[in-house]
Design an enzyme around this catalytic site. Structure first.
Site, PDB file in Angstrom:
ATOM      1  N   ASP A 191       0.609  -1.186  -0.047  1.00  0.00           N
ATOM      2  CA  ASP A 191      -0.075  -0.100   0.195  1.00  0.00           C
ATOM      3  C   ASP A 191       0.739   1.286   0.050  1.00  0.00           C
ATOM      4  O   ASP A 191       0.318   2.166  -0.600  1.00  0.00           O
ATOM      5  CB  ASP A 191      -0.771  -0.034   1.259  1.00  0.00           C
ATOM      6  CG  ASP A 191      -1.541  -1.158   1.611  1.00  0.00           C
ATOM      7  OD1 ASP A 191      -1.515  -2.037   0.622  1.00  0.00           O
ATOM      8  OD2 ASP A 191      -2.030  -1.272   2.574  1.00  0.00           O
ATOM      9  N   GLU A 426       4.619  -8.415  11.954  1.00  0.00           N
ATOM     10  CA  GLU A 426       4.093  -8.181  10.620  1.00  0.00           C
ATOM     11  C   GLU A 426       5.237  -7.633   9.867  1.00  0.00           C
ATOM     12  O   GLU A 426       5.371  -8.213   8.525  1.00  0.00           O
ATOM     13  CB  GLU A 426       3.063  -6.889  10.547  1.00  0.00           C
ATOM     14  CG  GLU A 426       2.428  -6.474   9.537  1.00  0.00           C
ATOM     15  CD  GLU A 426       1.549  -5.288   9.703  1.00  0.00           C
ATOM     16  OE1 GLU A 426       1.286  -4.779  11.003  1.00  0.00           O
ATOM     17  OE2 GLU A 426       0.786  -4.805   8.761  1.00  0.00           O
TER      18      GLU A 426
HETATM   19  C1  9WN Z   1      -5.243  -2.176   3.631  1.00  0.00           C
HETATM   20  C2  9WN Z   1      -3.863  -7.160   6.049  1.00  0.00           C
HETATM   21  C3  9WN Z   1      -3.337  -5.876   4.919  1.00  0.00           C
HETATM   22  C4  9WN Z   1      -2.461  -6.628   4.071  1.00  0.00           C
HETATM   23  C5  9WN Z   1      -2.025  -5.497   3.063  1.00  0.00           C
HETATM   24  C6  9WN Z   1      -1.059  -4.509   4.071  1.00  0.00           C
HETATM   25  C7  9WN Z   1      -2.118  -4.050   5.137  1.00  0.00           C
HETATM   26  C8  9WN Z   1      -4.183  -2.606   4.831  1.00  0.00           C
HETATM   27  C9  9WN Z   1      -4.014  -1.657   5.833  1.00  0.00           C
HETATM   28  O1  9WN Z   1      -2.781  -4.940   5.781  1.00  0.00           O
HETATM   29  O2  9WN Z   1      -3.087  -3.176   4.145  1.00  0.00           O
HETATM   30  O3  9WN Z   1      -5.672  -3.248   3.077  1.00  0.00           O
HETATM   31  O4  9WN Z   1      -4.965  -1.143   6.775  1.00  0.00           O
HETATM   32  O5  9WN Z   1      -3.048  -0.915   6.026  1.00  0.00           O
HETATM   33  O6  9WN Z   1      -0.162  -3.569   3.402  1.00  0.00           O
HETATM   34  O7  9WN Z   1      -0.857  -6.027   2.132  1.00  0.00           O
HETATM   35  O8  9WN Z   1      -2.995  -7.476   3.129  1.00  0.00           O
HETATM   36  O9  9WN Z   1      -2.935  -7.825   6.550  1.00  0.00           O
END
Ligand code: 9WN
Length: 455
Positions: A191, A426
């Site tokens: 992201d 994470e």
């Molecule tokens: C938005 C869940 C997700 C991952 C993504 C990571 C993060 C979310 C956020 O978390 O994204 O989808 O709220 O930042 O970047 O890769 O799937 O783990």
């Protein structure tokens, strides 16, 4: 020591002396405990605090890990996700758990308002997608322990996985060259990558609009590690724009402010066709069309996203029709493709082995998400420097595919060392390996299990 780590692992304690076998056994136990704790009746949450619903590409990685101790759950995970597929074939990036209270994640179901869109499932979901790593995951789950149950599961999932591909190579082929375009940085899974800075800067937004919302992420993670309010304002503006068109994809080029062909999404797209060809032979379908599509995707990826001048892959900004210059870990991801031409294989290996990413048979630091030598490299902010297990795992699988066991072993050891030092975080500090973000993160646990099994 991180919460939930077995005492004998002595995570974070440099004085601990454990043998390789003891370390592997302790890591396996830690990973299983983490995944068990994050299991939620029919799916696994990425993190109990930060991400309490079901996420699309997380579930694919998680299934790969579950296959090592609970294959029944691996299939359940994929079935639950794909049950929320839209009529047009899109697999939503979040499937919301209706049992959770409003406000347990931002942006939540009321913000996405998916149920009013044509072809959306009854379950509340987001309206965007994530990298299509599900067919490769399903194949790995089956290959781990082929059985009547796994063949039945593949038979059931196959049409849905094919529809997912059809959606991405059809409605999302905005650039017209056979690649899928993403409409939001969240669709890339990376992201907050610097790769999105230039196209995102063109999205009109005002950080003040975030006053109207309550961010959930900064309540559970250090704000200095997360995207800024201005980034979030742009994320919100992009969802607003897509939702206003009821998540339809016709005419996107004329009306949507962010359209990018991502090397990771499209490498996953090609790998998925290779996996579907194998799945097709198991379920009695014709693998030929999948092989042809795989070849076309690889060709388009090389044509559109490889830059001979930099020797790596870059995202293409479809609106501006130019490659985005930032060198990120996204550029290494096409190595997962078994039919990547030798020239590009060599180029990716050179890029990965350069001081920018530091891949080696003995790595002194983990693989970062972004070029370490870049002036705007940020070791703490997510996707802008730290090390993640999923991108390392994808590269590791690519190295095995392209017969580089020496480099694969170096990368695998660096992944194991990160979790042995800090637990199933994470993401990790790219110099010290300290754990960052959520402390009990599912895909870290799952992909660790997979790496442990191949040692
Ligand atoms: C938005 C869940 C997700 C991952 C993504 C990571 C993060 C979310 C956020 O978390 O994204 O989808 O709220 O930042 O970047 O890769 O799937 O783990």
């Amino acid at each position: 020591m991180s919460a939930g780590t077995p005492a004998e692992l002595r995570v974070g304690d440099p004085s601990a002396r454990v043998s390789g076998a003891e370390r592997a056994a302790a890591l396996r136990r830690l990973a299983i405990t983490t995944l068990d704790a994050n299991w939620e009746h029919d799916h696994t949450v990425p993190s109990r605090t930060l991400y309490p619903h079901q996420w699309s590409w997380d579930s694919a990685f998680i299934a790969v890990g579950l296959a090592h101790f609970r294959p029944d759950r691996a299939w359940r995970e994929l079935r639950t996700l794909l049950a929320a597929q839209w009529a047009d074939g899109r697999v939503p990036h979040i499937v919301f758990n209706p049992a959770l209270r409003a406000g347990s994640y931002f942006p939540g179901p009321e913000f996405w308002d998916s149920t009013r869109a044509d072809g959306a499932p009854a379950a509340a979901t987001s309206g965007i997608v994530q990298p299509p790593v599900h067919a490769p995951a399903a194949w790995l789950v089956h290959r781990r322990a082929p059985s009547e149950v796994s063949v039945r599961a593949l038979r059931e999932l196959y049409p849905r996985l094919v529809a997912q591909q059809r959606y991405l190579t059809g409605r999302r082929d905005v650039g017209g060259a056979g690649l899928a375009a993403v409409v939001h940085p969240w669709e890339s899974g990376l992201d907050n990558s610097p790769a999105w800075d230039a196209p995102l800067a063109a999205v009109p937004a005002d950080a003040d609009i975030m006053r109207a919302y309550r961010r959930h992420d900064t309540a559970h993670a250090d704000a200095a590690h997360r995207p800024t309010d201005l980034d979030y304002a742009r994320y919100v503006a992009l969802v607003d724009a897509y939702r206003a068109g009821r998540y339809r994809d016709d005419g996107l080029l004329g009306r949507h402010p962010f359209l990018v062909e991502c090397p990771l999404v499209n490498a996953a797209l090609g790998l998925a066709e290779h996996a579907l060809a194998r799945i097709a032979t198991v379920v009695g379908a014709d693998p030929g069309p999948h092989r042809e599509r795989a070849a076309r995707i690889t060709e388009a990826l090389v044509d559109r996203l490889y830059d001979p001048a930099t020797g790596t892959f870059h995202p293409r900004d479809v609106r501006a029709d130019r490659l985005i210059p930032a060198r990120t870990v996204l550029g290494l991801m096409p190595l997962v493709l078994p039919d990547l031409p030798a020239r590009q294989v060599q180029a990716v290996l050179a890029e990965a082995g350069s001081p920018r990413f530091g891949l080696a048979a003995r790595m002194d630091r983990p693989l970062p998400a972004y070029d370490r030598t870049a002036p705007d490299f940020e070791p703490l902010r997510y996707w802008r420097g730290p090390s993640w297990l999923n991108t390392s795992w994808l590269l590791w699988r690519g190295l095995l595919t392209h017969h580089r066991p020496d480099l694969a072993a170096g990368l695998r050891e660096s992944m194991l060392a990160l979790v042995a030092r800090s637990g199933c975080h994470e993401y990790f500090h790219p110099d010290t390996g300290a754990g960052l973000g959520s402390p009990a993160f599912s895909w870290t646990a799952a992909l660790l299990l997979d790496a442990l099994a191949e040692g």
